[in-house]
Motif scaffolding. Structure first.
Motif, mmCIF file in Angstrom:
data_model
loop_
_atom_site.group_PDB
_atom_site.id
_atom_site.type_symbol
_atom_site.label_atom_id
_atom_site.label_comp_id
_atom_site.label_asym_id
_atom_site.label_seq_id
_atom_site.Cartn_x
_atom_site.Cartn_y
_atom_site.Cartn_z
ATOM 1 N N ILE A 154 0.856 -1.191 0.000
ATOM 2 C CA ILE A 154 0.000 0.000 0.000
ATOM 3 C C ILE A 154 0.889 1.237 0.000
ATOM 4 O O ILE A 154 1.775 1.381 0.860
ATOM 5 C CB ILE A 154 -0.909 0.038 1.245
ATOM 6 C CG1 ILE A 154 -1.793 -1.224 1.296
ATOM 7 C CG2 ILE A 154 -1.759 1.299 1.265
ATOM 8 C CD1 ILE A 154 -2.643 -1.311 2.557
ATOM 9 N N ASP A 155 0.658 2.120 -0.942
ATOM 10 C CA ASP A 155 1.512 3.302 -1.066
ATOM 11 C C ASP A 155 1.400 4.209 0.159
ATOM 12 O O ASP A 155 0.336 4.371 0.749
ATOM 13 C CB ASP A 155 1.152 4.087 -2.334
ATOM 14 C CG ASP A 155 2.204 5.143 -2.627
ATOM 15 O OD1 ASP A 155 3.371 4.767 -2.846
ATOM 16 O OD2 ASP A 155 1.873 6.354 -2.597
ATOM 17 N N ARG A 156 2.537 4.793 0.471
ATOM 18 C CA ARG A 156 2.657 5.714 1.607
ATOM 19 C C ARG A 156 1.648 6.852 1.546
ATOM 20 O O ARG A 156 1.182 7.340 2.571
ATOM 21 C CB ARG A 156 4.097 6.238 1.555
ATOM 22 C CG ARG A 156 4.476 7.340 2.430
ATOM 23 C CD ARG A 156 5.974 7.236 2.725
ATOM 24 N NE ARG A 156 6.848 7.464 1.574
ATOM 25 C CZ ARG A 156 7.303 8.673 1.229
ATOM 26 N NH1 ARG A 156 6.944 9.735 1.904
ATOM 27 N NH2 ARG A 156 8.115 8.807 0.204
ATOM 28 N N SER A 157 1.298 7.310 0.348
ATOM 29 C CA SER A 157 0.384 8.448 0.216
ATOM 30 C C SER A 157 -1.002 8.130 0.795
ATOM 31 O O SER A 157 -1.727 9.025 1.197
ATOM 32 C CB SER A 157 0.258 8.865 -1.249
ATOM 33 O OG SER A 157 -0.264 7.807 -2.026
ATOM 34 N N PHE A 158 -1.364 6.827 0.840
ATOM 35 C CA PHE A 158 -2.676 6.449 1.385
ATOM 36 C C PHE A 158 -2.613 6.199 2.889
ATOM 37 O O PHE A 158 -3.641 6.173 3.572
ATOM 38 C CB PHE A 158 -3.206 5.181 0.697
ATOM 39 C CG PHE A 158 -3.297 5.304 -0.806
ATOM 40 C CD1 PHE A 158 -3.948 6.370 -1.402
ATOM 41 C CD2 PHE A 158 -2.715 4.345 -1.622
ATOM 42 C CE1 PHE A 158 -4.029 6.485 -2.778
ATOM 43 C CE2 PHE A 158 -2.788 4.450 -3.011
ATOM 44 C CZ PHE A 158 -3.448 5.524 -3.586
ATOM 45 N N VAL A 159 -1.404 5.961 3.378
ATOM 46 C CA VAL A 159 -1.234 5.685 4.814
ATOM 47 C C VAL A 159 -1.202 7.001 5.585
ATOM 48 O O VAL A 159 -1.628 7.085 6.735
ATOM 49 C CB VAL A 159 0.075 4.884 5.048
ATOM 50 C CG1 VAL A 159 0.392 4.739 6.529
ATOM 51 C CG2 VAL A 159 -0.022 3.511 4.384
ATOM 52 N N LYS A 160 -0.728 8.000 4.894
ATOM 53 C CA LYS A 160 -0.492 9.308 5.494
ATOM 54 C C LYS A 160 -1.668 9.848 6.312
ATOM 55 O O LYS A 160 -1.504 10.280 7.441
ATOM 56 C CB LYS A 160 -0.150 10.305 4.385
ATOM 57 C CG LYS A 160 0.719 11.408 4.863
ATOM 58 C CD LYS A 160 1.337 12.182 3.705
ATOM 59 C CE LYS A 160 2.238 13.214 4.306
ATOM 60 N NZ LYS A 160 2.304 14.472 3.702
ATOM 61 N N GLY A 161 -2.871 9.806 5.741
ATOM 62 C CA GLY A 161 -4.034 10.418 6.394
ATOM 63 C C GLY A 161 -4.742 9.527 7.405
ATOM 64 O O GLY A 161 -5.740 9.931 7.998
ATOM 65 N N LEU A 162 -4.248 8.311 7.599
ATOM 66 C CA LEU A 162 -4.885 7.411 8.571
ATOM 67 C C LEU A 162 -4.632 7.922 9.983
ATOM 68 O O LEU A 162 -3.577 8.480 10.235
ATOM 69 C CB LEU A 162 -4.305 5.990 8.462
ATOM 70 C CG LEU A 162 -4.479 5.275 7.119
ATOM 71 C CD1 LEU A 162 -3.838 3.877 7.181
ATOM 72 C CD2 LEU A 162 -5.947 5.162 6.725
ATOM 73 N N PRO A 163 -5.570 7.776 10.910
ATOM 74 C CA PRO A 163 -6.876 7.137 10.760
ATOM 75 C C PRO A 163 -8.024 8.138 10.528
ATOM 76 O O PRO A 163 -9.172 7.729 10.561
ATOM 77 C CB PRO A 163 -7.049 6.450 12.125
ATOM 78 C CG PRO A 163 -6.355 7.378 13.080
ATOM 79 C CD PRO A 163 -5.243 8.041 12.313
ATOM 80 N N ASP A 164 -7.703 9.404 10.278
ATOM 81 C CA ASP A 164 -8.752 10.428 10.234
ATOM 82 C C ASP A 164 -9.300 10.727 8.846
ATOM 83 O O ASP A 164 -10.496 10.971 8.687
ATOM 84 C CB ASP A 164 -8.231 11.729 10.864
ATOM 85 C CG ASP A 164 -7.823 11.532 12.313
ATOM 86 O OD1 ASP A 164 -8.566 10.823 13.028
ATOM 87 O OD2 ASP A 164 -6.771 12.049 12.721
ATOM 88 N N ASP A 165 -8.444 10.742 7.857
ATOM 89 C CA ASP A 165 -8.874 11.118 6.515
ATOM 90 C C ASP A 165 -9.802 10.049 5.919
ATOM 91 O O ASP A 165 -9.420 8.887 5.764
ATOM 92 C CB ASP A 165 -7.643 11.321 5.621
ATOM 93 C CG ASP A 165 -8.012 11.787 4.225
ATOM 94 O OD1 ASP A 165 -7.957 12.999 3.984
ATOM 95 O OD2 ASP A 165 -8.382 10.933 3.396
ATOM 96 N N GLU A 166 -11.014 10.461 5.592
ATOM 97 C CA GLU A 166 -12.015 9.481 5.143
ATOM 98 C C GLU A 166 -11.625 8.790 3.851
ATOM 99 O O GLU A 166 -11.903 7.605 3.656
ATOM 100 C CB GLU A 166 -13.378 10.164 4.959
ATOM 101 C CG GLU A 166 -14.167 10.263 6.241
ATOM 102 C CD GLU A 166 -15.506 10.950 6.014
ATOM 103 O OE1 GLU A 166 -16.121 10.710 4.948
ATOM 104 O OE2 GLU A 166 -15.917 11.730 6.895
ATOM 105 N N SER A 167 -11.029 9.532 2.940
ATOM 106 C CA SER A 167 -10.636 8.925 1.661
ATOM 107 C C SER A 167 -9.555 7.878 1.873
ATOM 108 O O SER A 167 -9.628 6.775 1.318
ATOM 109 C CB SER A 167 -10.107 9.981 0.693
ATOM 110 O OG SER A 167 -11.019 11.032 0.585
ATOM 111 N N ASP A 168 -8.558 8.214 2.686
ATOM 112 C CA ASP A 168 -7.483 7.251 2.945
ATOM 113 C C ASP A 168 -8.029 6.016 3.659
ATOM 114 O O ASP A 168 -7.636 4.888 3.342
ATOM 115 C CB ASP A 168 -6.360 7.904 3.763
ATOM 116 C CG ASP A 168 -5.512 8.854 2.920
ATOM 117 O OD1 ASP A 168 -5.629 8.804 1.673
ATOM 118 O OD2 ASP A 168 -4.748 9.648 3.498
ATOM 119 N N VAL A 169 -8.919 6.236 4.609
ATOM 120 C CA VAL A 169 -9.547 5.112 5.316
ATOM 121 C C VAL A 169 -10.251 4.201 4.311
ATOM 122 O O VAL A 169 -10.083 2.978 4.316
ATOM 123 C CB VAL A 169 -10.548 5.619 6.388
ATOM 124 C CG1 VAL A 169 -11.471 4.501 6.867
ATOM 125 C CG2 VAL A 169 -9.787 6.226 7.569
#
Ligand code: C2E
Ligand code: MG
Ligand code: MG
Ligand code: MG
Length: 291
Positions: A201-216
């Motif tokens: 899983i790319d780092r760009s999607f991990v970045k906003g966890l656990p708050d960013d809804e799109s990343d979640v």
């Protein structure tokens, strides 16, 4: 359709190509001198099992400190090497060096897999499979201990040829994973057909966890997809305990990231192996007994 994609990706890279042609030529020239002079090194970033908190692998990452240019990051020199074709020679060196180190660790009885990054141009060399086979055979490393990180771009360019190569690599026994998963253009169909074992899983999607809804949403979907296809899944760029906890709960198998360690020299990596799995890295529910 492939043509359209090609054009779209060309447009995407164009601004970067205009940035500073001279600087890029300088980097290319310096790289070609640095390789035979032994100025490239590999650093190793630990990969951990989510649940046990144990180091189970290492990603080999190129480092280059140049006499004139100083420390140059892969983000600067890899695109230049890919454009000039130097990545083929550089990638060959990475393969040989990573396999050599992995064989040393194997001989020491350490249970680790070592992964290397493979560029599209390198993968497309007619003798790529042979080169991997030779490197593994010469070192005596069990092939399962070597993992090749491929990008989606490798799989979309001439999918038939890619399929043959992936099958040949899988037949050798080396492991195959998709790096930066979710950032490319490819269709999901290839996951079913190609002998891939793991998604990163790319780092760009991990970045906003656990708050960013799109990343979640994206991370949850990737883990579900991986499970449904019986693939392993590893998250990169995990920097916080909150991110790790989210990933454990989502069912992600492994992680790497600054939360545990950046990439370090091989001796420092060995020191990290001596550190027992930290309570921080063990899954809760809070207060639960350790296994
Ligand atoms: P990658 O393969 O996706 O590698 C992960 C990158 O994320 C590495 O950057 C690593 O240092 C960084 N990273 C890991 N954990 C964290 C974290 O928690 N936070 C942050 N902010 N970053 C983290 P690095 O070493 O600068 O490499 C960048 C890219 O250069 C790599 O991305 C890979 O695409 C390429 N690269 C590096 N070495 C090689 C190589 O030997 N061959 C090829 N073809 N490409 C390479
Ligand atoms: Mg990688
Ligand atoms: Mg990656
Ligand atoms: Mg990445």
């Amino acid at each position: 359709r492939v043509k359209e994609r090609g054009r779209a990706s060309f447009r995407f890279y164009q601004p970067q190509m205009n940035v500073d042609l001279l600087a890029r030529m300088k980097i290319d020239h310096a790289m070609r001198q640095a390789l035979p002079r032994g100025r490239f090194r590999l650093h190793y970033q630990p990969q951990l099992d989510m649940r046990g908190g144990k180091v189970i692998g290492a990603e080999a990452l190129l480092r280059w400190s140049d006499d004139d240019l100083g420390e140059v990051s892969p983000g600067q020199f890899i695109p230049v090497a890919e454009e000039s074709g130097f990545i083929v020679a550089l990638g060959d060196w990475v393969l040989a060096e990573a396999v050599r180190q992995a064989a040393v660790w194997h001989a020491q009885g350490r249970e680790l897999s070592v992964s290397i990054n493979v560029s599209a141009l390198q993968f497309q060399q007619a003798n790529f499979v042979e080169r991997v086979a030779t490197a593994v055979a010469v070192s005596g490393l069990p092939p399962q201990r070597l993992e090749l990180e491929l990008t989606e771009s490798i799989l979309v360019q001439d999918a038939d040829e890619a399929m043959l190569r992936l099958q040949a690599l899988a037949a050798l026994g080396v492991r195959l994973s998709i790096d930066d998963f979710g950032t490319g253009y490819s269709s999901l169909g290839y996951l079913k057909r190609f002998p891939i074992e793991k998604l990163k899983i790319d780092r760009s999607f991990v970045k906003g966890l656990p708050d960013d809804e799109s990343d979640v949403g994206i991370v949850t979907a990737i883990v579900k997809l991986a499970k449904a296809l019986r693939l392993q899944v590893i998250a990169e760029g995990v920097e916080t305990e909150a991110q790790r906890r989210f990933l454990v709960d989502a069912g992600c198998d492994e992680f790497q990231g600054f939360l545990f360690s950046p990439a370090v020299a091989s001796t420092a990596f060995e020191a990290l192996l001596a550190v027992p799995a930290r309570p921080l890295l063990l899954p809760e529910p809070a207060g639960a007994a350790l296994p």
